[in-house]
Design a protein around this motif. Sequence first.
Motif, short mmCIF file in Angstrom:
data_model
loop_
_atom_site.label_atom_id
_atom_site.label_comp_id
_atom_site.label_asym_id
_atom_site.label_seq_id
_atom_site.Cartn_x
_atom_site.Cartn_y
_atom_site.Cartn_z
N GLU A 160 -2.61 -18.22 9.10
CA GLU A 160 -3.74 -18.58 8.22
C GLU A 160 -4.02 -17.44 7.23
O GLU A 160 -4.24 -17.68 6.04
N ALA A 161 -3.98 -16.22 7.75
CA ALA A 161 -4.21 -15.06 6.87
C ALA A 161 -3.11 -14.98 5.80
O ALA A 161 -3.39 -14.76 4.62
N ALA A 162 -1.87 -15.18 6.21
CA ALA A 162 -0.74 -15.08 5.28
C ALA A 162 -0.86 -16.14 4.18
O ALA A 162 -0.66 -15.85 3.00
N ARG A 163 -1.21 -17.36 4.57
CA ARG A 163 -1.36 -18.43 3.57
C ARG A 163 -2.48 -18.10 2.61
O ARG A 163 -2.36 -18.29 1.40
N ALA A 164 -3.60 -17.61 3.18
CA ALA A 164 -4.76 -17.33 2.33
C ALA A 164 -4.44 -16.23 1.32
O ALA A 164 -4.75 -16.36 0.13
N VAL A 165 -3.79 -15.16 1.76
CA VAL A 165 -3.53 -14.07 0.82
C VAL A 165 -2.43 -14.46 -0.18
O VAL A 165 -2.48 -14.07 -1.35
N PRO A 199 -7.97 1.14 0.03
CA PRO A 199 -9.42 1.33 0.00
C PRO A 199 -10.10 0.76 1.24
O PRO A 199 -11.30 1.01 1.46
N SER A 200 -9.38 0.01 2.08
CA SER A 200 -9.99 -0.55 3.29
C SER A 200 -10.27 0.56 4.30
O SER A 200 -11.41 0.75 4.73
N HIS A 201 -9.21 1.31 4.68
CA HIS A 201 -9.44 2.45 5.58
C HIS A 201 -10.10 3.59 4.82
O HIS A 201 -10.79 4.41 5.41
N GLY A 202 -9.90 3.62 3.52
CA GLY A 202 -10.49 4.68 2.69
C GLY A 202 -12.00 4.67 2.71
O GLY A 202 -12.64 5.74 2.59
N THR A 203 -12.59 3.49 2.82
CA THR A 203 -14.06 3.42 2.81
C THR A 203 -14.61 2.91 4.14
O THR A 203 -15.68 3.32 4.56
N GLY A 204 -13.89 1.97 4.76
CA GLY A 204 -14.36 1.39 6.03
C GLY A 204 -15.48 0.39 5.87
O GLY A 204 -16.01 -0.10 6.87
N LEU A 205 -15.83 0.07 4.64
CA LEU A 205 -16.97 -0.81 4.39
C LEU A 205 -16.56 -1.92 3.44
O LEU A 205 -16.13 -1.65 2.32
N ARG A 206 -16.72 -3.17 3.92
CA ARG A 206 -16.22 -4.31 3.15
C ARG A 206 -16.69 -4.29 1.69
O ARG A 206 -15.91 -4.48 0.77
N VAL A 263 -7.54 -8.15 4.92
CA VAL A 263 -8.17 -9.46 4.69
C VAL A 263 -8.02 -10.22 6.00
O VAL A 263 -6.94 -10.23 6.60
N HIS A 264 -9.10 -10.85 6.44
CA HIS A 264 -9.06 -11.60 7.71
C HIS A 264 -9.69 -12.97 7.48
O HIS A 264 -10.72 -13.05 6.81
N PRO A 265 -9.09 -14.03 8.04
CA PRO A 265 -9.68 -15.35 7.82
C PRO A 265 -11.08 -15.45 8.42
O PRO A 265 -11.89 -16.28 7.97
N TYR A 281 -13.25 -11.21 3.20
CA TYR A 281 -13.10 -12.66 3.38
C TYR A 281 -12.06 -13.12 2.36
O TYR A 281 -11.95 -12.55 1.27
N PRO A 282 -11.31 -14.18 2.68
CA PRO A 282 -10.27 -14.62 1.74
C PRO A 282 -10.80 -14.88 0.33
O PRO A 282 -10.11 -14.55 -0.66
N ASP A 283 -12.00 -15.44 0.21
CA ASP A 283 -12.49 -15.74 -1.16
C ASP A 283 -12.82 -14.45 -1.92
O ASP A 283 -12.62 -14.37 -3.14
N GLN A 284 -13.27 -13.43 -1.21
CA GLN A 284 -13.52 -12.13 -1.88
C GLN A 284 -12.20 -11.55 -2.37
O GLN A 284 -12.11 -10.98 -3.45
N PHE A 285 -11.17 -11.69 -1.53
CA PHE A 285 -9.85 -11.16 -1.90
C PHE A 285 -9.32 -11.88 -3.14
O PHE A 285 -8.78 -11.26 -4.06
#
Length: 350
Positions: A113-118, A271-278, A300-302, A316-320
């Motif tokens: 699901e994650a792969a399809r979304a991204v 920037p994900s591990h760089g900040t740790g904040l969505r 990115v996580h479904p 979230y996928p839509d944010q990505f």
Amino acid sequence: MLVVMENTATPEQIDRVVKVIEEMGYQARPMPGETRTTVGLVGNDGRVDGSRIEALAGVAEVIHVTKPYKQVSREWKQENTIVTIAPGVSFGGSEIVIIAGPCSVESEEQIVEAARAVRDAGATALRGGAFKPRSSPYSFQGLGKRGLELLAVARQETGLPIVTEALDDEGAHLVAEYADCIQIGARNMQNYSLLRTVGKMDKPVLLKRGMAATITDLLMSAEYILAEGNTQVILCERGIRSFDTMTRNLFDLTAIPLVQRLSHLPMIADPSHGTGLRDKVIPMARAAVAAGADGVLVEVHPNPERALSDGGQSLYPDQFARLVTELRAITAAIGRSVAPTPGTAAPARG
Ligand code: PEP
Ligand code: MN
């Protein structure tokens, strides 16, 4: 040490230089360039007397590389190295590569699901950890080999190449069987045995900056990989430890242009591990691309609330999807573009 040949040097003259370097007890690495060939002398060359080589026919000059890292430096190689992890997916050229996916592979449904979304949002490669380096031994450690098999399923379903982490020497061989690019994480950046192991492989490596590593440390770690013969290395800024607890790490944007000046290797940002904040991931991803990063790695996580690791920093996928649109605009403004999603999806099963 680097031997720059004249642009008129003949293959025989280049061979002679190689032979002399080998006679001196070093390895020679000829590197044909657009206009002329250079021959690198690999090894601790502190005591080498360059005059014997300088005197050979066809030699233009001998350059002593003064830095503790040599083959990764721009002195050694001026043009950018292009690292290709799958057909059409290359780092270091004008396209930027977007690697996206969950922190960990959790189940077949989740990773597919994650792969399809991204992929649908425009990602170029899929990430997901099967072997997880967790700070606590009691946290989810990843699905191991099963996780790699599920990543292979996700690649089959979406056509996205796979970037996934290896934690140790033994695991690296297994990861290499499944991955298109082996990630060496921050905690292992100075695991020299692991660096040597992946250095002997014919597989691209994504090397992340350690959480307390200087930029010189990062480049010296990359040198371990190149010294073993593998030149397919992508570097990654992922934040360093600081005294401030507001963010998980201090995301060092300046590292991007700095590394690109010092090294010919591609430099990407996480920037994900760089900040740790969505909510901080999106502006910092934009900033990294604006700063010249050759790619971004974004978690990115479904269903981030249910994630087994790093849910709080996963988009979230839509944010990505919105982020990819923004990155397209930013790359266009600086004369670059986002690498297209590779391949076409295999027909959906069932
Ligand atoms: C990861 O990419 O999930 C990861 C563990 O990253 P780092 O090594 O940068 O902490
Ligand atoms: Mn993570």
